[in-house]
Design a protein around this motif. Structure first.
Motif, PDB file in Angstrom:
ATOM      1  N   GLN A   1      31.072  55.785  67.741  1.00  0.00           N
ATOM      2  CA  GLN A   1      29.898  56.236  67.858  1.00  0.00           C
ATOM      3  C   GLN A   1      28.949  56.835  66.891  1.00  0.00           C
ATOM      4  OE1 GLN A   1      28.383  60.523  69.446  1.00  0.00           O
ATOM      5  NE2 GLN A   1      28.008  59.533  71.481  1.00  0.00           N
ATOM      6  N   PHE A   2      29.337  57.471  65.773  1.00  0.00           N
ATOM      7  CA  PHE A   2      28.653  57.513  64.584  1.00  0.00           C
ATOM      8  C   PHE A   2      28.435  56.078  63.758  1.00  0.00           C
ATOM      9  CE2 PHE A   2      28.030  58.751  60.416  1.00  0.00           C
ATOM     10  CZ  PHE A   2      27.599  60.017  60.532  1.00  0.00           C
ATOM     11  N   GLY A   3      29.636  55.291  64.044  1.00  0.00           N
ATOM     12  CA  GLY A   3      29.384  53.675  63.780  1.00  0.00           C
ATOM     13  C   GLY A   3      28.285  53.096  64.356  1.00  0.00           C
ATOM     14  N   LEU A   4      28.449  52.651  65.180  1.00  0.00           N
ATOM     15  CA  LEU A   4      27.471  52.644  65.720  1.00  0.00           C
ATOM     16  C   LEU A   4      25.958  52.759  66.090  1.00  0.00           C
ATOM     17  CD1 LEU A   4      28.796  51.601  69.693  1.00  0.00           C
ATOM     18  CD2 LEU A   4      27.323  50.294  67.247  1.00  0.00           C
ATOM     19  N   THR A   5      25.668  53.922  65.777  1.00  0.00           N
ATOM     20  CA  THR A   5      23.840  54.799  66.134  1.00  0.00           C
ATOM     21  C   THR A   5      23.596  55.070  63.960  1.00  0.00           C
ATOM     22  OG1 THR A   5      25.887  56.604  64.836  1.00  0.00           O
ATOM     23  CG2 THR A   5      24.507  56.006  66.645  1.00  0.00           C
ATOM     24  N   THR A   6      25.060  54.410  63.128  1.00  0.00           N
ATOM     25  CA  THR A   6      24.292  54.226  61.697  1.00  0.00           C
ATOM     26  C   THR A   6      24.339  53.423  61.376  1.00  0.00           C
ATOM     27  OG1 THR A   6      26.092  56.298  61.058  1.00  0.00           O
ATOM     28  CG2 THR A   6      25.204  54.658  59.368  1.00  0.00           C
ATOM     29  N   ALA A   7      24.658  51.960  61.838  1.00  0.00           N
ATOM     30  CA  ALA A   7      24.767  50.539  61.841  1.00  0.00           C
ATOM     31  C   ALA A   7      23.221  50.368  62.158  1.00  0.00           C
ATOM     32  CB  ALA A   7      25.822  49.574  62.326  1.00  0.00           C
TER      33      ALA A   7
ATOM     34  N   PRO B   1      35.680  67.398  74.227  1.00  0.00           N
ATOM     35  CA  PRO B   1      36.814  66.487  75.096  1.00  0.00           C
ATOM     36  C   PRO B   1      36.354  65.180  75.242  1.00  0.00           C
ATOM     37  CG  PRO B   1      35.529  67.397  76.689  1.00  0.00           C
ATOM     38  CD  PRO B   1      34.934  67.905  75.229  1.00  0.00           C
ATOM     39  N   ALA B   2      37.583  63.932  75.690  1.00  0.00           N
ATOM     40  CA  ALA B   2      36.921  62.193  75.167  1.00  0.00           C
ATOM     41  C   ALA B   2      35.772  61.898  76.188  1.00  0.00           C
ATOM     42  CB  ALA B   2      38.528  62.177  75.319  1.00  0.00           C
ATOM     43  N   TRP B   3      35.695  62.578  77.099  1.00  0.00           N
ATOM     44  CA  TRP B   3      34.839  62.409  78.468  1.00  0.00           C
ATOM     45  C   TRP B   3      33.959  63.326  78.166  1.00  0.00           C
ATOM     46  CZ3 TRP B   3      31.527  66.261  80.992  1.00  0.00           C
ATOM     47  CH2 TRP B   3      31.843  66.814  80.263  1.00  0.00           C
ATOM     48  N   ALA B   4      33.570  63.890  77.124  1.00  0.00           N
ATOM     49  CA  ALA B   4      32.158  64.630  76.867  1.00  0.00           C
ATOM     50  C   ALA B   4      31.252  62.905  75.106  1.00  0.00           C
ATOM     51  CB  ALA B   4      31.726  65.712  76.689  1.00  0.00           C
ATOM     52  N   VAL B   5      32.440  63.000  74.979  1.00  0.00           N
ATOM     53  CA  VAL B   5      32.038  61.945  73.776  1.00  0.00           C
ATOM     54  C   VAL B   5      31.739  60.676  74.344  1.00  0.00           C
ATOM     55  CG1 VAL B   5      32.748  60.687  71.413  1.00  0.00           C
ATOM     56  CG2 VAL B   5      33.999  63.162  72.033  1.00  0.00           C
ATOM     57  N   LEU B   6      32.230  60.265  75.337  1.00  0.00           N
ATOM     58  CA  LEU B   6      32.202  58.956  75.853  1.00  0.00           C
ATOM     59  C   LEU B   6      30.851  58.644  76.404  1.00  0.00           C
ATOM     60  CD1 LEU B   6      33.515  56.108  76.923  1.00  0.00           C
ATOM     61  CD2 LEU B   6      34.272  57.088  78.791  1.00  0.00           C
ATOM     62  N   ILE B   7      30.376  59.999  77.392  1.00  0.00           N
ATOM     63  CA  ILE B   7      29.093  60.367  77.858  1.00  0.00           C
ATOM     64  C   ILE B   7      28.026  60.401  76.786  1.00  0.00           C
ATOM     65  CG2 ILE B   7      27.139  61.172  78.839  1.00  0.00           C
ATOM     66  CD1 ILE B   7      29.655  62.774  80.786  1.00  0.00           C
TER      67      ILE B   7
ATOM     68  N   THR C   1      24.036  54.546  73.217  1.00  0.00           N
ATOM     69  CA  THR C   1      23.645  52.936  72.968  1.00  0.00           C
ATOM     70  C   THR C   1      22.727  52.646  74.064  1.00  0.00           C
ATOM     71  OG1 THR C   1      26.333  52.598  72.564  1.00  0.00           O
ATOM     72  CG2 THR C   1      24.969  51.124  73.042  1.00  0.00           C
ATOM     73  N   LEU C   2      22.517  53.219  75.203  1.00  0.00           N
ATOM     74  CA  LEU C   2      21.628  52.731  76.456  1.00  0.00           C
ATOM     75  C   LEU C   2      19.565  52.507  75.164  1.00  0.00           C
ATOM     76  CD1 LEU C   2      22.674  53.622  79.635  1.00  0.00           C
ATOM     77  CD2 LEU C   2      22.842  51.354  78.803  1.00  0.00           C
ATOM     78  N   VAL C   3      19.507  54.224  74.896  1.00  0.00           N
ATOM     79  CA  VAL C   3      18.807  54.688  74.242  1.00  0.00           C
ATOM     80  C   VAL C   3      18.275  53.332  73.110  1.00  0.00           C
ATOM     81  CG1 VAL C   3      17.459  56.297  73.034  1.00  0.00           C
ATOM     82  CG2 VAL C   3      18.830  56.853  75.193  1.00  0.00           C
ATOM     83  N   TYR C   4      19.062  53.525  71.979  1.00  0.00           N
ATOM     84  CA  TYR C   4      19.120  53.097  71.231  1.00  0.00           C
ATOM     85  C   TYR C   4      19.203  51.442  70.987  1.00  0.00           C
ATOM     86  CZ  TYR C   4      20.247  56.092  67.507  1.00  0.00           C
ATOM     87  OH  TYR C   4      20.428  57.454  67.218  1.00  0.00           O
TER      88      TYR C   4
ATOM     89  N   ALA D   1      17.237  50.516  74.061  1.00  0.00           N
ATOM     90  CA  ALA D   1      15.900  49.680  74.695  1.00  0.00           C
ATOM     91  C   ALA D   1      15.110  50.351  73.463  1.00  0.00           C
ATOM     92  CB  ALA D   1      15.132  51.566  75.436  1.00  0.00           C
ATOM     93  N   LEU D   2      14.983  50.839  72.119  1.00  0.00           N
ATOM     94  CA  LEU D   2      14.243  51.276  70.914  1.00  0.00           C
ATOM     95  C   LEU D   2      14.474  50.244  70.447  1.00  0.00           C
ATOM     96  CD1 LEU D   2      15.414  54.789  69.985  1.00  0.00           C
ATOM     97  CD2 LEU D   2      13.028  54.064  70.893  1.00  0.00           C
ATOM     98  N   ALA D   3      15.179  49.740  70.286  1.00  0.00           N
ATOM     99  CA  ALA D   3      15.529  48.330  69.508  1.00  0.00           C
ATOM    100  C   ALA D   3      14.820  47.076  70.386  1.00  0.00           C
ATOM    101  CB  ALA D   3      17.166  47.294  69.439  1.00  0.00           C
ATOM    102  N   VAL D   4      14.674  47.165  71.566  1.00  0.00           N
ATOM    103  CA  VAL D   4      13.959  46.167  71.972  1.00  0.00           C
ATOM    104  C   VAL D   4      12.026  46.415  71.613  1.00  0.00           C
ATOM    105  CG1 VAL D   4      13.018  45.107  74.248  1.00  0.00           C
ATOM    106  CG2 VAL D   4      15.192  45.390  73.819  1.00  0.00           C
ATOM    107  N   VAL D   5      11.959  47.772  71.843  1.00  0.00           N
ATOM    108  CA  VAL D   5      10.625  48.173  71.267  1.00  0.00           C
ATOM    109  C   VAL D   5       9.939  48.045  69.767  1.00  0.00           C
ATOM    110  CG1 VAL D   5       9.140  50.663  71.209  1.00  0.00           C
ATOM    111  CG2 VAL D   5      10.455  49.848  73.106  1.00  0.00           C
ATOM    112  N   GLU D   6      11.030  48.697  68.703  1.00  0.00           N
ATOM    113  CA  GLU D   6      10.826  47.678  67.183  1.00  0.00           C
ATOM    114  C   GLU D   6      10.547  46.144  67.338  1.00  0.00           C
ATOM    115  OE1 GLU D   6      11.554  47.917  63.782  1.00  0.00           O
ATOM    116  OE2 GLU D   6      10.965  49.413  64.305  1.00  0.00           O
ATOM    117  N   PHE D   7      11.599  45.276  68.211  1.00  0.00           N
ATOM    118  CA  PHE D   7      11.384  43.969  67.951  1.00  0.00           C
ATOM    119  C   PHE D   7      10.608  43.501  68.331  1.00  0.00           C
ATOM    120  CE2 PHE D   7      11.961  39.695  69.171  1.00  0.00           C
ATOM    121  CZ  PHE D   7      12.562  39.160  68.167  1.00  0.00           C
ATOM    122  N   LYS D   8       9.629  44.036  69.535  1.00  0.00           N
ATOM    123  CA  LYS D   8       8.196  43.966  70.031  1.00  0.00           C
ATOM    124  C   LYS D   8       7.241  44.032  69.232  1.00  0.00           C
ATOM    125  CE  LYS D   8       9.911  42.823  74.779  1.00  0.00           C
ATOM    126  NZ  LYS D   8       9.340  43.022  76.150  1.00  0.00           N
ATOM    127  N   LEU D   9       7.427  44.905  68.542  1.00  0.00           N
ATOM    128  CA  LEU D   9       6.358  45.940  68.094  1.00  0.00           C
ATOM    129  C   LEU D   9       5.817  44.717  66.488  1.00  0.00           C
ATOM    130  CD1 LEU D   9       6.311  49.871  68.860  1.00  0.00           C
ATOM    131  CD2 LEU D   9       4.287  48.128  69.514  1.00  0.00           C
TER     132      LEU D   9
END
Length: 484
Positions: free
Chosen positions: A14-20, A425-431, A437-440, A442-450
């Protein structure tokens, strides 16, 4: 189902993906703020309409990217409390200090002066307005330094003491944290790589229009401007990267050994650098490689006869040093002090290779457009696709920096598995990982289009008379407000 999930691995993902993802925006903001300030300076000095048009065009892209960077960056701080509470409790006194300074000083300066720049076009004298974009760029760089100082503490901790009674690290010297040798070299290295990325974004925008025979005068100037920015920054990246490698070898020798997948210590000609290598499945033995003698010694030590410690020797040293009786925070559960070798090995090469590709594209572009010539359409296509290379190099560089530090969260002080939140717990981190990932995404699509919409729209229609009137502080510029 969730019993097989590992909270530590999920928190790292999670930290790696959001940081990247966040770092897609950071270098473009850092680089564009500086290059837009230079463009506006050229307009203020020359009064030429094309430089006002380019300032406005790339200033718009800068603002879109800045806003998205703020949105995605806020999540980073929350993750320390969500998934890494042990780390925050133990090291927060030191790690939090530069982050607090970044928020209280640099970010407020950025927010203030960027507002002045946005709304001051038809209200401020041109030189006062110019100061606002330079202040924004400088504040952006100050912000970057504080954040890099916080990261440098994780790479090379200094300026702290361990309070045994309270069971935590405490700040002893804030100056030592800010003057960490890793931070002093990470900062210019990051700045130069950011200028490379911004330069290629300018090149790609100009190439898109030139390929379609649009706005030739403005875009040819933008193309050459971006090319020179990219090439000069590439030289800076190379020089600072080499010096950073020497410091890295001194402070984190395991990372340099892993970067070469070198299991046995070597010196001189034996300390060679492999351009390409194939090994056994476990990575412990080499089958085939293409090597340059002495180069690893030069990268690690700055000379051709130095020695580089191997993974096996360092593993034995670290076992003795960090796995003693009082080693709850410093000894990994599996006793392995080496990072994932194949990731570290290939990340180091892709980081360098992608930067070289970006520079080569700029060199070719400089030659093809010499004397105001029009380059063939294939060259413009290559320039457009090459825009992502410095961005990918920067992201992969951070993968190397952070993965190469493993198993440490703070080198020599706390392992990654010791820093995770014990009650999550692991399930909370997974959620939360899935949601982010889904929100980011969507934001990536918005950013790229803008950004692509702004880039394809091209420069605004500003005549030389309008530019001259805006350039003249004695003119009533309010009638030109629609231009800005």
């Amino acid at each position: 189902m969730f019993a097989t999930l590992d909270a530590v691995d999920l928190a790292r993902w999670q930290f790696g993906l959001t940081t990247a993802y966040h770092f897609i925006f950071v270098p473009l903001t850092i680089g564009l703020s500086f290059l837009v300030a230079i463009m506006q300076t050229i307009w203020v000095r020359t009064g030429k309409a094309k430089w006002l048009q380019l300032t406005r065009l790339f200033g718009k892209i800068f603002l879109i990217n800045f806003a998205m960077g703020v949105v995605t960056g806020i999540v980073q701080e929350f993750q320390f409390g969500m998934n890494w509470s042990n780390y925050s409790r133990f090291n927060g006194d030191i790690f939090g200090a530069p982050l607090a300074m970044e928020g209280l000083i640099a970010f407020f300066l950025e927010a203030t002066f960027i507002g002045v720049w946005i709304f001051g076009w038809d209200k401020l004298p041109k030189k006062v307005h110019l100061v606002s974009i330079w202040a924004t760029a400088i504040a952006t760089w100050i912000s970057a330094y504080f954040i890099l100082a916080a990261n440098a503490f994780m790479q090379n901790p200094q300026g702290f003491v361990i309070n045994e009674e309270r069971g935590r690290a405490e700040l002893e010297s804030f100056i030592a944290v800010l003057t960490n040798p890793v931070a002093l070299l990470q900062f210019p290295h990051t700045i130069f790589s950011s200028i490379m990325f911004a330069g290629t974004a300018i090149i790609a925008t100009a190439a898109w229009h030139l390929k379609r025979n649009q706005h030739h005068a403005q875009m040819l100037s933008a193309l050459r401007f971006g090319i020179w920015a990219n090439l000069l920054a590439f030289v800076g990246v190379g020089v600072t990267g080499h010096e950073l490698g020497i410091v890295m070898t001194a402070t984190q020798p395991m990372k340099m050994a892993a970067a070469e997948a070198m299991y046995e210590s070597a010196s001189g000609a034996d300390a060679s650098f492999s351009l390409f290598s194939l090994g056994t499945p476990d990575g412990s033995a080499e089958i085939f490689s293409v090597r340059i003698p002495y180069l690893l010694s030069f990268l690690a030590n700055g000379n051709f006869d130095g020695s580089v410690e191997g993974i096996r020797d360092l593993q034995a040293d670290y076992q003795a040093l960090y796995c003693g009786a009082d080693s709850a925070l410093t000894c990994p559960s599996d006793g392995n002090f080496a990072p994932v070798i194949w990731i570290t090995y290939w990340a180091f090469r892709w980081m360098i290779g992608l930067g070289v590709i970006a520079a080569l594209v700029s060199i070719v572009g400089l030659w093809l457009t010499r004397g105001g010539r029009t380059a063939p359409k294939w060259a413009y296509t290559v320039a457009i696709w090459a825009a992502a290379t410095p961005m990918l190099a920067s992201i992969i560089g951070w993968v190397f920096t952070e993965m190469g530090r493993q198993p440490w969260l703070v080198f020599g002080v706390m392992t990654t598995e010791q820093g995770v939140s014990p009650g999550v717990p692991a399930w909370a981190v997974l959620i939360s990982l899935i949601v982010f990932t889904l929100v980011y995404g969507a934001l990536a699509v918005v950013e790229f289009k803008l950004i692509t919409k702004a880039a394809k729209a091209g420069p605004e229609e500003i005549t030389e008379d309008d530019a001259a009137a805006a350039h003249d502080d004695t003119t009533d510029n309010t009638r030109y407000a629609t231009v800005y």
